[in-house]
Design an enzyme around this catalytic site. Structure first.
Site, PDB file in Angstrom:
ATOM      1  N   TYR A 116       0.836  -1.191   0.000  1.00 48.58           N
ATOM      2  CA  TYR A 116       0.000   0.000   0.000  1.00 48.58           C
ATOM      3  C   TYR A 116       0.879   1.252   0.000  1.00 48.58           C
ATOM      4  CZ  TYR A 116      -3.785   3.187   0.690  1.00 48.58           C
ATOM      5  OH  TYR A 116      -4.690   4.196   0.489  1.00 48.58           O
ATOM      6  N   ASN A 168      -3.674   5.804   6.001  1.00 53.75           N
ATOM      7  CA  ASN A 168      -4.455   6.595   6.960  1.00 53.75           C
ATOM      8  C   ASN A 168      -5.312   5.680   7.843  1.00 53.75           C
ATOM      9  OD1 ASN A 168      -6.621   5.748   5.424  1.00 53.75           O
ATOM     10  ND2 ASN A 168      -6.906   7.712   4.382  1.00 53.75           N
ATOM     11  N   SER A 223       5.643   9.099  13.950  1.00 47.12           N
ATOM     12  CA  SER A 223       7.091   8.909  14.022  1.00 47.12           C
ATOM     13  C   SER A 223       7.701   9.516  15.286  1.00 47.12           C
ATOM     14  CB  SER A 223       7.721   9.552  12.787  1.00 47.12           C
ATOM     15  OG  SER A 223       9.033   9.107  12.605  1.00 47.12           O
ATOM     16  N   GLN A 237      11.958  14.817  12.399  1.00 50.15           N
ATOM     17  CA  GLN A 237      10.812  13.986  12.779  1.00 50.15           C
ATOM     18  C   GLN A 237       9.577  14.854  12.948  1.00 50.15           C
ATOM     19  OE1 GLN A 237      10.705  10.593  12.767  1.00 50.15           O
ATOM     20  NE2 GLN A 237      12.665  11.120  11.850  1.00 50.15           N
ATOM     21  N   HIS A 268       7.157  15.622  10.110  1.00 52.54           N
ATOM     22  CA  HIS A 268       6.336  14.566   9.504  1.00 52.54           C
ATOM     23  C   HIS A 268       4.858  14.758   9.809  1.00 52.54           C
ATOM     24  CE1 HIS A 268       8.650  11.543   7.429  1.00 52.54           C
ATOM     25  NE2 HIS A 268       9.574  11.534   8.359  1.00 52.54           N
ATOM     26  N   GLU A 289      11.647   4.694  18.249  1.00 54.07           N
ATOM     27  CA  GLU A 289      11.695   4.206  16.867  1.00 54.07           C
ATOM     28  C   GLU A 289      13.078   4.504  16.273  1.00 54.07           C
ATOM     29  OE1 GLU A 289       9.220   6.489  14.303  1.00 54.07           O
ATOM     30  OE2 GLU A 289       9.282   5.036  12.662  1.00 54.07           O
ATOM     31  N   HIS A 290      13.499   5.795  16.342  1.00 54.80           N
ATOM     32  CA  HIS A 290      14.813   6.219  15.853  1.00 54.80           C
ATOM     33  C   HIS A 290      15.638   6.703  17.041  1.00 54.80           C
ATOM     34  CE1 HIS A 290      11.984   7.205  12.473  1.00 54.80           C
ATOM     35  NE2 HIS A 290      12.892   6.557  11.778  1.00 54.80           N
ATOM     36  N   ASP A 348      16.363   7.428   6.591  1.00 57.51           N
ATOM     37  CA  ASP A 348      15.090   7.489   5.881  1.00 57.51           C
ATOM     38  C   ASP A 348      15.250   7.180   4.400  1.00 57.51           C
ATOM     39  OD1 ASP A 348      13.445   8.046   7.978  1.00 57.51           O
ATOM     40  OD2 ASP A 348      13.593  10.232   7.762  1.00 57.51           O
ATOM     41  N   GLU A 388      -1.437 -36.600  28.789  1.00 53.18           N
ATOM     42  CA  GLU A 388      -2.331 -35.541  28.310  1.00 53.18           C
ATOM     43  C   GLU A 388      -3.685 -36.099  27.846  1.00 53.18           C
ATOM     44  OE1 GLU A 388      -0.324 -33.071  25.445  1.00 53.18           O
ATOM     45  OE2 GLU A 388       1.039 -32.239  26.956  1.00 53.18           O
ATOM     46  N   HIS A 432      -2.873 -39.927  19.747  1.00 53.42           N
ATOM     47  CA  HIS A 432      -1.478 -39.496  19.616  1.00 53.42           C
ATOM     48  C   HIS A 432      -0.545 -40.635  20.023  1.00 53.42           C
ATOM     49  CE1 HIS A 432      -3.237 -35.479  19.491  1.00 53.42           C
ATOM     50  NE2 HIS A 432      -2.052 -34.925  19.309  1.00 53.42           N
TER      51      HIS A 432
END
Lengths: 435, 435
Positions: free
Chosen positions: A130, A214, A237, A259, A262, A327-328, A361, A415, A420
């Site tokens: 996307y 979005n 971000s 940042q 953004h 994140e960064h 980036d 069990e 089994h």
């Protein structure tokens, strides 16, 4: 005004907790609308895509023009100025070189019972990417999503990008071509996610969907998760810069603003061992905000979520950094490797004053799709592994089954899973009495 | 009666599609109840856990008895019969040996610009393991979840297991001890997931939650996802067996039943190149169903979702297998390696007639937490990687920035992200005019 904090203050802990828990995003509740859109695409396929694209993007399509033709992509790519094309090509080469090292290894071995064990990695058969339309239609994101998929060996990569009022970013199409995207469709929103997940007459379904979007796109990805795989749902971000007084305050200010520009919900934090330096960076930010093109956005982000924190030493900086799990993370200190070794939770680290986050980036090589909102505590940036899956392999020999089979029988009985146990017992009986 | 299909029939495609799309699970909608439980635990902490455990498990707890003491675990482990303890120990050793090979490697290299690039893997700081109570309280699942976490290096592993009416499975506690679980709490349901995600006075929050559970647990995991990481939400178990006529029909019948006995929604499918063999397996299943302890469950699963498919050759079997993308895949054919190489989408493969799937459930070594409901197309079984995350590393030198910086500036301008570009420009200016 951003907050100024000092780790030596008695009320620091409370103020830091407030900073950590600041709610930066109010997602509109679009879940019902998205459910209806997905149902419509599942039911009516191409016809729904055409109607919804008319309504949301004001573009009239047919089944024949949903897909952007190779010629149209070539034409767009040819319109990209030469310097941009060269920059994109260098970025693609560097991103590819980095991600090629992420290809995982298969394994197969024989253990001491004679059993053969191992695993095998394979690519997903088809992935969907996307790409947002309009202002946030970033060619760099096309590279960062498409190249790992192609390095993983995904044979079919389908991209969707809305064309509001017919407009498409030529650089986005050039990036798609460069990265080896196989199909591009001019659709967006929840309807595009639905088409990728469930397929229509024109668009074959994929197995994995990645890429930012979005609130509608995010809600649609959540809804189709399970039917297909998805990447993380990214939040706004963030950057944390840890800098000592030996830095140029203006550089650090620009890193914080890169940042902040953004998104009004982005967050930029400086941790420094020198309160005076922190003040100088704050002043530099204010100066830069007077002229920055995106000063409205960057200014709001800095005012509402920015912070400058003074600490007594870098060890305290490392501890606070792990609580933020950014994140960064930029480490602008004399020995960034030593500081880096003290820090565990971060999506991406940028070491030393010559590595502004913007390099990451675009052109550093590592991926720029990274965990936000403190999720670096438990998750990683996008990688080749996100487009692959692992099949485990096991092969018993008669001797191996004789060695381990009885324990499987014992556990199955414990069990209360009789069949089994019997599936092992039947084979062991044959081994013990082959006649 | 299970369905009998033949790939040579003209209506096969439609029948196979019906089989693929069969809805096997109707999850009750418990989302509202779960949201209320999570809110209660967030608000009232231990007090909510105590009230909810009284209500759902009929057990009276205090903050002091929420946690199961080391002595209680030791006592329970001591009550486990010696053969079970030995079987559990062998299983743990084999699971640990397999998963130790999954530890990922860090990387660091210098590229041709002089930039230093790489990544580093680290364990999550704390993980939570959900273990169901009652009949589905499986010690093998404790090993399969806890051992990968410990191999990853998770320093704190907290387990929750409900004790309905006070009852706990000693073998589950023995498995927890053996696997190195650090804390065990006698709570379950959505309240236990909420406690792990948000923490209470007694239970510190974790970063990642794994383990199977009922509809309440699954809904709670979905809700806390984002705040913490979670593993997949597992659906009912599945097995696909591809077998030629050289097999003992009774063995294959038992393999099919060992999935069917898990759950009425489980699915067992046989693909064979010999219709007569398929019929013989169907007959053997019917015979075994007359005496199997869990015949009510296994019989319902086999009746509602079982299938025996005849194909003209193994290549067709491989194609159908990839469309099913089974959780468990047994290849009981003369050359399982050759057939395996033709198949891409499967959670776990069991090669050859001496490798019943039950070996994989307990003692083979590979993980038994595997992707269900066709999600092997895009996801993998549980592994050491699920308890780790990767931080990317980048360090530019002045020379490297000179080489790649201008392209980053170009792309930043093309994306209208001015501060991104300026953060590079300011540094390049200094490099070009150091005076």
């Amino acid at each position: 005004m951003p907050v100024f904090l000092n780790a030596a203050d008695t009320d620091f802990e409370a103020a830091f907790e407030t900073l950590l828990s600041a709610k930066r995003e109010d997602s509109p509740d679009v879940d019902e609308a998205v459910a209806a859109i997905i149902a419509d695409v599942r039911h009516r396929g191409d016809a729904a895509l055409i109607d919804l694209t008319q309504r949301f993007d004001r573009v009239t399509l047919t089944s024949g023009t949903l897909r952007i033709s190779g010629d149209e992509i070539d034409d767009a790519a040819a319109r990209v100025p030469e310097d941009q094309r060269a920059a994109l090509a260098l970025a693609a080469d560097r991103i590819r070189a980095y991600h090629e090292r992420q290809r995982p290894e298969d394994a197969q071995w024989t253990d001491d019972t004679g059993a053969s064990l191992g695993w095998r990695w394979t690519a997903v058969a088809a992935a969907g990417l996307y790409v947002p339309g309009g202002l946030a239609s970033y060619p760099s994101s096309v590279l960062m999503n498409a190249i790992p998929a192609k390095v993983a060996g995904v044979p079919r990569l389908a991209m969707v990008v809305p064309a509001p009022d017919g407009a498409l970013n030529p650089l986005v199409l050039a990036a798609a071509k460069l990265a080896g995207v196989d199909e591009v469709y001019r659709i967006g929103g929840a309807q595009a996610i639905a088409a990728l997940a469930y397929g229509t007459k024109t668009i074959a379904p994929v197995d994995k969907i990645t890429g930012p979007g979005n609130a509608f796109v995010a809600a649609a990805k959540r809804r189709v998760f399970g039917k297909v795989g998805i990447d993380m749902i990214a939040g706004p971000s963030e950057i944390l810069v840890i800098a000592d007084a030996a830095n140029d305050p203006d550089w650090i200010a620009l890193d914080l603003l890169s940042q902040a520009e953004h998104d009004e919900s982005a967050q930029s934090i400086l941790i420094t061992t020198d309160a005076g330096f922190g003040q100088a960076v704050g002043d530099a930010v204010d100066r830069r905000l007077q002229t920055l093109e995106r000063r409205a956005i960057a200014g709001a982000s800095w005012r509402d979520f920015g912070a400058i924190i003074t600490v007594p030493d870098l060890t305290t900086a490392a501890v606070l950094s792990d609580r933020i799990a950014p994140e960064h993370l930029e480490l602008c200190v004399a020995d960034p490797d030593a500081l880096s070794a003290q820090i565990t939770h971060a999506g991406a680290m940028f070491l030393g004053q010559w590595t502004p986050e913007a390099i990451g980036d675009y052109i550093g090589g590592p991926n720029h799709v990274l965990p936000t909102a403190r999720s670096a505590r438990f998750s990683s940036g996008l990688s080749v592994l996100d487009f692959m899956k692992r099949t485990t392999l096991a092969r018993m020999t008669p001797a191996a089954l004789r060695t381990v089979g009885p324990s499987a029988e014992t556990l199955a009985q414990a069990e209360s899973l009789e069949a089994h146990g019997l599936s092992v017992t039947a084979r062991l009986r044959k081994l013990n009495d082959p006649g």
